[in-house]
Design an enzyme around this catalytic site. Structure first.
Site, PDB file in Angstrom:
ATOM      1  N   GLU A 103      -7.350  27.998  27.852  1.00 24.81           N
ATOM      2  CA  GLU A 103      -8.239  29.076  28.304  1.00 24.81           C
ATOM      3  C   GLU A 103      -9.556  28.543  28.870  1.00 24.81           C
ATOM      4  OE1 GLU A 103      -9.919  28.107  24.321  1.00 24.81           O
ATOM      5  OE2 GLU A 103      -7.895  28.174  25.193  1.00 24.81           O
TER       6      GLU A 103
ATOM      7  N   HIS B 201      -6.189  23.897  24.328  1.00 24.88           N
ATOM      8  CA  HIS B 201      -6.943  25.090  24.719  1.00 24.88           C
ATOM      9  C   HIS B 201      -6.887  25.291  26.239  1.00 24.88           C
ATOM     10  CE1 HIS B 201      -8.969  26.456  20.978  1.00 24.88           C
ATOM     11  NE2 HIS B 201      -8.705  25.213  20.607  1.00 24.88           N
TER      12      HIS B 201
ATOM     13  N   CYS C  53      -3.704  27.154  19.910  1.00 27.70           N
ATOM     14  CA  CYS C  53      -4.294  26.425  18.784  1.00 27.70           C
ATOM     15  C   CYS C  53      -3.961  27.100  17.436  1.00 27.70           C
ATOM     16  CB  CYS C  53      -5.798  26.244  18.976  1.00 27.70           C
ATOM     17  SG  CYS C  53      -6.462  24.886  17.969  1.00 27.70           S
TER      18      CYS C  53
END
Length: 259
Positions: free
Chosen positions: A220, A218, A111
């Site tokens: 993660e 994202h 990001c």
């Protein structure tokens, strides 16, 4: 000493309980640990990249953030929607990126980290993608975190690229929690995936010999539950393990170059 590769994780500069703080949200640290890596938080000091610290790392993670790269960094005037800066992080990230690439450190940008990589290579950013004609609204949806991080749009992966080498399917679904995006791609960077509106969603460093990828979404967030996110972190972890093995010879292993 831990056998886990050491991954530098860039911090953000925020005020916590009335004091300036260098901080990283837990989801990034947890994801690295889940893939056998040891995160090391990197403060965003003015002289962030100094001494021999970079040589002791096995990878670099540039995280997401609610702040944006200051538009003067890419020669633009501020737009009204662009309200949150982190000048300390800007300076640190733009110093860490060339240092990591010069050392051959595996690099993963997420990001804001994706946008930092583009700016580091001379690219520019849309500050409010939702106002660009023909573009989708890529901003964070309302609701609970699980809903905000749910897959939001299709991703078309460029055939034959570095991302495709990690994840061979031509399409995936990814989340979308960003207002900014790539306007012009930095020279030397390669587009690895696109959103349905054509916005670049993943990039690589064209001449990097190893892992140097960044993505706009994202991965993660619960990465083991999503095949693309899992493939991305597995590829990064493998590159970091290889870096550590080259940096720290294993006991009992003879390096024939020294004979």
């Amino acid at each position: 000493m831990s056998s886990r590769p050491l991954v530098g994780v860039i911090a953000c500069r925020r005020e916590v309980e009335g004091h300036p703080a260098h901080m990283v949200t837990d989801k990034y640290l947890a994801a690295l640990r889940e893939y056998g890596l040891a995160p090391v938080i990197l403060p965003v000091w003015e002289d962030a990249v100094s001494g021999d610290l970079p040589a002791h790392l096995d990878g670099l993670l540039l995280t997401g953030s609610y702040t944006n790269v200051e538009p003067g960094r890419y020669g633009a005037e501020r737009e009204p929607e662009n309200t949150r800066d982190d000048l300390h992080r800007d300076a640190a990230a733009l110093a860490w990126i060339p240092a990591a690439l010069d050392l051959g450190l595996p690099l993963l940008g997420i990001c804001r980290g994706f946008q930092e990589l583009n700016v580091a290579f001379g690219g520019t950013l849309h500050q409010a993608v939702q106002r660009v004609p023909g573009m989708l609204d890529h901003r964070e949806p309302a609701g609970e975190k699980a809903e905000q991080y749910a897959p939001s749009h299709d991703l078309a992966i460029v055939p034959g690229g570095r991302l495709a080498a990690l994840y061979p399917e031509p399409h995936a679904q990814v989340n979308s929690l960003h207002q900014q995006g790539v306007a012009t791609l930095g020279p030397g960077l390669v587009a690895e995936a696109h959103a349905p509106d054509g916005l670049v969603e993943a990039i690589s460093v064209g001449d990097a010999p190893g892992f140097a990828l960044a993505v706009q979404w994202h991965p993660e967030w619960h990465p083991t539950e999503h095949p693309l996110y899992d493939a991305l972190f597995r590829g990064f972890a493998e590159a970091c393990h290889s870096r550590r093995a080259a940096r720290i010879p294993q006991p009992g292993v003879v390096d024939h170059a020294d004979l």
